[in-house]
Write an enzyme that holds these catalytic residues in place. Structure first.
Site, mmCIF file in Angstrom:
data_model
loop_
_atom_site.group_PDB
_atom_site.id
_atom_site.type_symbol
_atom_site.label_atom_id
_atom_site.label_comp_id
_atom_site.label_asym_id
_atom_site.label_seq_id
_atom_site.Cartn_x
_atom_site.Cartn_y
_atom_site.Cartn_z
ATOM 1 N N LEU A 69 0.733 -1.365 0.080
ATOM 2 C CA LEU A 69 -0.032 -0.022 0.111
ATOM 3 C C LEU A 69 0.802 1.249 0.032
ATOM 4 C CD1 LEU A 69 -2.741 -1.083 2.659
ATOM 5 C CD2 LEU A 69 -2.983 -0.993 0.310
ATOM 6 N N GLY A 70 2.207 1.117 0.694
ATOM 7 C CA GLY A 70 2.821 2.442 0.631
ATOM 8 C C GLY A 70 4.078 2.179 1.359
ATOM 9 N N ALA A 77 3.738 -0.759 4.439
ATOM 10 C CA ALA A 77 2.351 -1.127 4.800
ATOM 11 C C ALA A 77 1.890 -1.996 3.673
ATOM 12 C CB ALA A 77 1.447 -0.024 4.758
ATOM 13 N N ASP A 187 -3.342 13.794 17.164
ATOM 14 C CA ASP A 187 -2.892 13.978 15.762
ATOM 15 C C ASP A 187 -4.231 13.825 15.052
ATOM 16 O OD1 ASP A 187 -1.295 14.788 13.642
ATOM 17 O OD2 ASP A 187 -0.464 12.661 13.538
#
Length: 818
Positions: A69-70, A77, A187
């Site tokens: 995914l990244g 991930a 966050d």
């Protein structure tokens, strides 16, 4: 006596050694499925480097990597499919060698916090594993992106108030839950608020979260993303839960205006604007109610305590029920229930889609289905193919070039697309199953809703002719809104549906009684089928003009056209002359197939003129027309009874079978694919130049494909076949072991939050080194102060093998690596 025991022991040891060598050899050759290997491997002694502990005390969870995914500074991930429940999960892979002591603490902190949070709107933590220096955190997956992307996709068009309140409730519900647990997120931003395809909100990324001792406790470290920082953070003073409320107000402001609440060219000016409350613009009071606008400013004044429930009490109660319903409809990964940590078996596989027939004599590979688009289910219609991918998107295309379509592709026009094309009208819907008729298509979503499109000539679309004879885009059948659908099956011109409650409905062409409604009438609306008392239907299977119903006990009921005994309803006694029995031409009600009563049938595959079935022992049975040898019994004679195939299938376990027009395709557990019957027009996937033309009809199953493949799914219709084939490339066993890393007492329990498919983007390119004092997390990009985490789309990789598994140099599966 002792000598005899020793000799017996030596013989057992020798047999075990020979068996182990055989397993090694078969596995390296790829001739054994992973499941078979694991079954045998688990019964052997642990002399293959299994390491510590018997398998009886371990729970093995099997994972297949789908796509990356990244990537971030410390790892990747990766999306995985968990085979136990066929769910999708994300593994955050963190290379601990690249982390400082503080960064390690941040990672462990995130696991510890996630492990104690259980909520429908919070990313669920399932497990964690250690592979040498790689930490693997298993989390819930979101397939709908994040709120940052959702806002950008609006392209200036404001959300409706109904949508904003839908998002607001879920965000506020998640924040309230973490605050109740004494956790400060620190966050909250649109990039950390994720979405499912059903528009469920999931709050994620707890790497900066902090647990406070009480609601009156204060934190000092200056962390977070600048655009969402509260005035206390900007001023460097102590802060508490109200800072999260401020950030939530900024998110709500973005939902209402599609712009950032505070914007500036540098951090100093940004902090000044935040402290002064100088937001970029006012909320449009012509579009949104005064109550909603007031709510935004209360958040930004940090006065929000009970304002949410006080402002929209009735609406929020409805939303709460809907959120609960959507979450309960989604698949949940099965969490570990044993005291010992589970064992993860990660298997990298190559998965491809092939088709043949209609003049294509050899298997044709489709390059469209790989990585995240790899196929999960396939289905063949008379004129089109359909594929559901592992990420639950539907693709359709035509098998006849230039032929006019009537909407069966669902693309909104009548064009004949020769290459797989995603059905965009189903964007946002997670498709779990598809079924094709002659010129229409049906599909079931994860929410158990039924969509139909294509020709409504016989009323197969099920909307009582409200949309005309050609339905070019998917339509939702309102009839099943209150009757969740478990499975759908399509014949040439009729449909049968099994609901989650076990009820059966059918509609469409009623000729020969194929609908099971005690008549031959056509119905353009779902009608309930009367099931014999005591029978529990587990699946429905439509043939061209008949229907089979499998029961929980493995019995088979049938209705429709029994020409040439293709429903198996004739009571002939084979082998006795002049005792063929009285033939049953057709039946309009559900009738027991007595010829199959001695078997416990697991699956059944009706073709145009014959039928194949698999029993619980994996044996293959055929009955019906044998004009082209499609029954696989060595001849082309008429057979009145059911045939149990031996010969090539002797001792083999058949896993998949499908029947077309005069031919049969089957796959076995030892990864072989067989074809037999009419070879005309490429039906069998055998080359014409080798003699397999229309004049050659193999009456015995013949292996095809030339190499060993496992077949997850297979479908034949008319002249065409489509199937998924896969091979095991590599496999590795990981035991859950924290390697001395302390992560708190909350671990191991796992969140029981319901799963919907979601992506947790926890890898950012920004600076995160907030020690004590006034350090902030600053994310920069050319046009502003923040780098969107969803830019991972530009970092995807078709190679689904994660980096820690790619370290294994040889891609063969060997016992030493498992």
């Amino acid at each position: 006596h002792n000598k005899s025991e020793r000799q017996t022991g030596f013989r057992e040891q020798e047999r075990s050694s020979r068996r182990a060598d055989s397993l090694r050899l078969r596995t390296v050759r790829g001739a054994m499925s992973l499941e078979e290997y694991e079954r045998h491997y688990g019964s052997l002694n642990s002399d293959f480097g299994g390491g510590g502990g018997g398998t009886s005390e371990e729970e093995k969870l099997h994972y297949i990597p789908i796509r990356i995914l990244g990537r971030g500074a410390f790892g990747e991930a990766t999306l995985y499919r968990r085979t136990e429940d066929n769910s999708l999960v994300v593994w955050k892979e963190v290379d601990l060698n690249c982390l400082s002591d503080k960064e390690r603490r941040d990672v462990m902190n995130e696991i510890s916090i996630l492990s104690i949070l259980q909520h429908n709107n919070i990313i669920a933590y399932f497990n964690h594993f250690m592979d040498k220096d790689t930490l693997l955190i298993e989390l819930e997956y979101c397939n709908g992106g994040n709120l940052y992307d959702k806002i950008n996709q609006q392209k200036g068009k404001l959300f409706t108030e109904e949508v904003v309140i839908w998002y607001l409730y879920q965000i506020a519900s998640a924040v309230a839950h973490i605050h109740k647990a004494g956790i400060l997120h620190r966050d909250i931003k649109t990039l950390n608020i994720f979405l499912t395809k059903t528009n469920l909100i999931k709050l994620g990324d707890y790497g900066l979260a902090k647990k406070l001792d009480s609601q009156f406790s204060m934190a000092e470290t200056c962390v977070g993303t600048p655009y969402y920082m509260s005035p206390e953070l900007c001023q460097g003073v102590k802060y508490n839960f109200k800072s999260d409320i401020w950030a939530m107000g900024c998110v709500l402001f973005e939902l209402l205006t599609l712009t950032r609440t505070f914007d500036a060219t540098n951090p100093l000016n940004l902090c000044v604007k935040i402290v002064q409350g100088n937001w970029t613009m006012e909320v449009n009071s012509d579009v949104y109610s005064s109550e909603l606008i007031k709510l935004v400013y209360e958040c930004l004044d940090q006065l929000l305590v009970c304002a949410l429930t006080d402002s929209f009490p009735s609406r929020f109660r409805e939303i709460e029920d809907k959120v609960e319903l959507l979450n309960s409809a989604n698949k949940k990964p099965r969490l570990s229930t044993v005291t010992e940590s589970p064992v993860a078996v990660v298997t990298t596989r190559s998965r491809e889609v092939y088709f043949w027939g209609g003049g294509k004599f050899t298997p044709q590979k489709l390059d469209a289905f790989k990585g995240g688009c790899s196929a999960q289910q396939v289905c063949a219609g008379e004129t089109h193919f359909a594929v559901v991918t592992v990420e639950k998107e539907l693709y359709t295309w035509s098998v006849q070039g230039g032929a006019k379509m009537v909407g069966q592709l669902g693309h909104g026009d009548q064009a004949s697309y020769r290459q797989p094309r995603r059905v965009e009208r189903l964007q946002g819907k997670a498709i779990q199953q598809v079924a094709c008729g002659a010129d229409f298509t049906a599909c079931v979503t994860d929410e158990d809703q039924l969509y139909m499109f294509g020709s409504d000539y016989y009323g197969c679309i099920g909307v009582d002719n409200e949309l005309g004879t050609e339905v070019l885009v998917p339509v939702l059948l309102d009839f099943f809104q209150e009757r969740p659908v478990r499975q759908v099956s399509c014949g040439d011109n009729h449909v049968a549906v099994l609901t989650q409650d076990g009820d059966v409905f059918s509609w469409g062409c009623g000729e020969h009684g194929r609908l099971g409604l005690d008549s031959e009438d056509d119905y353009a609306y779902p009608m309930q089928v009367t099931v014999p008392k005591g029978a529990t239907i587990t699946s429905v299977h439509c043939g061209s003009d008949g229907t089979f119903f499998l029961t929980e006990s493995g019995k088979v009921l049938a209705c429709g056209n029994n020409e040439i005994n293709k429903l198996g309803l004739n009571q002939g006694i084979s082998g006795i002359m002049n005792h063929s029995g009285e033939g049953v031409p057709y039946t309009t009600s559900l009738t027991l197939v007595k010829q199959l009563a001695r078997y416990k049938i697991r699956s059944i595959a009706p073709g145009k003129t014959h039928t194949a079935a698999i029993d619980e022992r994996g044996r293959l049975l055929t009955f019906g027309c044998n004009k082209y040898g499609q029954l696989g019994v060595r001849d082309f004679k008429k057979h009145t009874g059911v045939n149990l195939l031996v010969g090539p299938f002797g001792g083999k376990v058949v896993t998949k079978v499908s029947c077309g027009d005069g031919f049969t395709i089957a796959a076995t557990e030892d990864n072989q694919i067989f074809a037999w019957g009419n070879a005309g027009n490429g039906r069998l996937g055998m080359p014409a130049d080798k003699g397999f033309g229309s004049e050659v009809c193999p009456a015995l199953p013949r292996p095809i494909f030339g190499s060993l493949h496992h077949v997850p799914d297979l479908s034949c219709r008319g002249w065409h076949t489509i199937l998924i084939v896969e091979k095991v490339l590599n496999s590795k066993t990981i035991r859950s072991n924290s390697s001395g890393l302390s992560i708190g007492s909350g671990l191991g329990q796992g969140s029981t939050s319901t799963i919907d498919l979601e992506m947790d983007q926890a890898f950012e390119t920004g600076l995160r080194d907030g020690g004590s004092g006034g350090t902030m997390e600053a994310e920069t990009e050319d046009r502003g102060l923040e780098t969107p985490m969803m830019s991972v789309e530009n970092k995807t990789d078709d190679n689904s093998c994660p980096f820690w598994l790619r370290k294994v140099s040889n891609l063969c599966v060997t016992p030493e690596r498992i």
